[in-house]
Design an enzyme around this catalytic site. Structure first.
Site, PDB file in Angstrom:
ATOM      1  N   TYR A 102       0.845  -1.428  -0.316  1.00 15.12           N
ATOM      2  CA  TYR A 102      -0.152   0.086  -0.116  1.00 15.12           C
ATOM      3  C   TYR A 102       0.301   1.120   0.128  1.00 15.12           C
ATOM      4  CZ  TYR A 102      -4.497  -2.108   0.962  1.00 15.12           C
ATOM      5  OH  TYR A 102      -6.149  -2.702   1.110  1.00 15.12           O
TER       6      TYR A 102
ATOM      7  N   LYS B  79       3.439 -15.181   3.435  1.00 19.96           N
ATOM      8  CA  LYS B  79       3.868 -15.981   1.832  1.00 19.96           C
ATOM      9  C   LYS B  79       5.495 -16.334   1.914  1.00 19.96           C
ATOM     10  CE  LYS B  79       2.174 -17.853  -1.576  1.00 19.96           C
ATOM     11  NZ  LYS B  79       1.595 -18.838  -2.049  1.00 19.96           N
TER      12      LYS B  79
ATOM     13  N   ASP C 135      -2.247 -18.554   1.721  1.00 15.11           N
ATOM     14  CA  ASP C 135      -2.681 -19.444   0.663  1.00 15.11           C
ATOM     15  C   ASP C 135      -3.880 -20.585   1.999  1.00 15.11           C
ATOM     16  OD1 ASP C 135      -1.120 -20.441   0.771  1.00 15.11           O
ATOM     17  OD2 ASP C 135      -0.782 -21.439  -1.190  1.00 15.11           O
TER      18      ASP C 135
ATOM     19  N   ASP D 176      -6.255  -6.825   4.967  1.00 11.00           N
ATOM     20  CA  ASP D 176      -7.259  -6.780   3.767  1.00 11.00           C
ATOM     21  C   ASP D 176      -7.641  -7.865   3.457  1.00 11.00           C
ATOM     22  OD1 ASP D 176      -8.693  -4.273   2.241  1.00 11.00           O
ATOM     23  OD2 ASP D 176      -7.748  -5.066   0.627  1.00 11.00           O
TER      24      ASP D 176
ATOM     25  N   ASP E 162     -12.511  -9.664   4.788  1.00  9.61           N
ATOM     26  CA  ASP E 162     -13.478  -9.654   5.189  1.00  9.61           C
ATOM     27  C   ASP E 162     -14.040 -10.691   4.193  1.00  9.61           C
ATOM     28  OD1 ASP E 162     -12.896  -7.094   3.548  1.00  9.61           O
ATOM     29  OD2 ASP E 162     -13.684  -6.867   1.891  1.00  9.61           O
TER      30      ASP E 162
END
Ligand code: IPM
Ligand code: MG
Length: 357
Positions: free
Chosen positions: A143, A191, A223, A247, A251
């Site tokens: 970001y 990751k 993942d 982020d 959700d």
């Protein structure tokens, strides 16, 4: 008598409608518990671009800096979403605010409400009793990393993911501290099999875990985490991760409890903390008095807890929200048998419930 100074930033879309309800509730709690409340509104997002050409005006920043807490609604407007060439975007206001206030940690509790469990897309036995906290790093990673942009011919685009030791250490320390006060387990999501910032995260997490020997530290690739949140959400206690992964996963985590309209969040860090629902500006519902105000009302509960260290006040709000749900005084997104109430009716009912206690 203590004076609580809050900045109120409704933002875009349904923001002003839901924040109005949370403010009503906040006022009634202050009245009940004998606190003086001072609040002032500020502009942020698309409405700030329209009014002054800047999604996070200096005036709003100063208001936030002078306040004890910020109550925030939502940001975003469809007229910018489909225009990749827009020079200023509403979301930049939110990112600027996070950076300027040093809000490096976004805390999103994921809990279930017994009266809502049937709305979950997951089987009841998987979701019943889910109770964990996602801690998302909020001021680093893709970001904010630079360079970010396009090549001269416009046909190549790039973003940069950067994390420093200092940024990783402070968020992990915070996560370990949360775990200490809970079930003493953290899951570090990265990751590290592919990305070098993730390898630094994992290395530092391994170092710090030596300091927190009473905490069970688990490592998980992102993942796999996306799958585990659906398959076995009860196995999580404190999940900590970098900005973009956080982020996405929050959700995902939010909807397993039944509705995106229910979950609050707190962004904390160096300066004034910000409390906001995790959902967006829901432009289709703006001005219709149908949006669910509960996530924002529950964000004001988090505000009492984290910004003012007032547990009783926070509990009172949560009890009022539970009572409204058990009495079926809810908006259409979570209503049963076509019996639903408007945003303002739900806010009014909760406010009056608090007054009666
Ligand atoms: C969130 C939102 C924001 C983000 C957007 C509106 C910039 O999705 O708070 O999760 O990506 O951080
Ligand atoms: Mg998001």
């Amino acid at each position: 008598m203590k004076t609580l100074k809050i900045a109120v930033l409704p933002g875009d879309g349904i923001g002003s409608e839901i924040v109005e309800q949370a403010l009503k509730v906040t006022k009634s709690v202050c009245q009940k518990m004998g606190h003086q409340l001072e609040y002032q509104e500020g502009l942020i997002g698309a409405c700030a671009i329209d009014a002054v050409g800047n999604p996070y005006p200096q005036e709003t920043h100063e208001l936030c800096m002078q306040s004890d807490a910020v109550l925030f609604g939502a940001i975003g407007d469809p007229k910018y979403d489909n225009n990749p060439n827009a020079k200023v975007r509403p979301e930049q206001g939110l990112l600027k605010m996070r950076k300027a206030l040093g809000l490096y940690a976004n805390i999103r509790p994921v809990t279930t409400f017994p009266s809502l469990i049937h709305k979950s897309p997951l089987k009841q036995e998987i979701v019943k009793g889910v109770d964990f906290i996602c801690i998302r790093e909020l001021t680093g990673g893709l970001y904010f990393g630079r360079p970010q942009g396009r090549s001269e011919d416009g046909n190549t685009a790039y973003d940069t993911c950067v994390y420093t030791r200092e940024e990783i250490e402070r968020i992990l320390h915070l996560a370990f501290k949360f775990a200490k006060g809970r079930n003493k387990k953290i899951t570090v999501v990265d990751k590290a099999n592919v990305i070098s910032t993730s390898r630094l995260w994992r290395q530092i997490a391994q170092e710090l875990s030596q300091e927190y020997t009473d905490i069970d530290t688990e490592y998980m690739f992102v993942d796999n985490a996306a799958m585990q949140i659906i398959q076995a959400p009860k196995n999580f206690d404190v999940l900590v991760t970098e900005n973009l992964f956080g982020d996405i996963l929050t959700d995902e985590a939010s909807v397993i409890t039944g509705s995106l309209g229910m979950l609050p969040s707190a962004s904390i860090g160096v300066h004034t903390s910000v409390f906001e629902p995790i959902h967006g500006s829901y432009p289709q519902a703006a001005g219709k008095n149908i949006a669910n105000p509960l996530a924002t009302i529950l964000s004001s509960a988090l505000m009492f807890e984290y910004a003012f260290d007032m547990q009783k006040e926070a509990d009172l709000i949560r009890q009022a929200v539970t009572a409204s749900m058990e009495s079926g005084i809810v908006t259409e997104d979570i209503a049963e048998n076509n019996q639903s109430y408007s945003t303002t009716e739900v806010g009014k009912w909760i406010t009056e419930w608090i007054e009666k206690q």
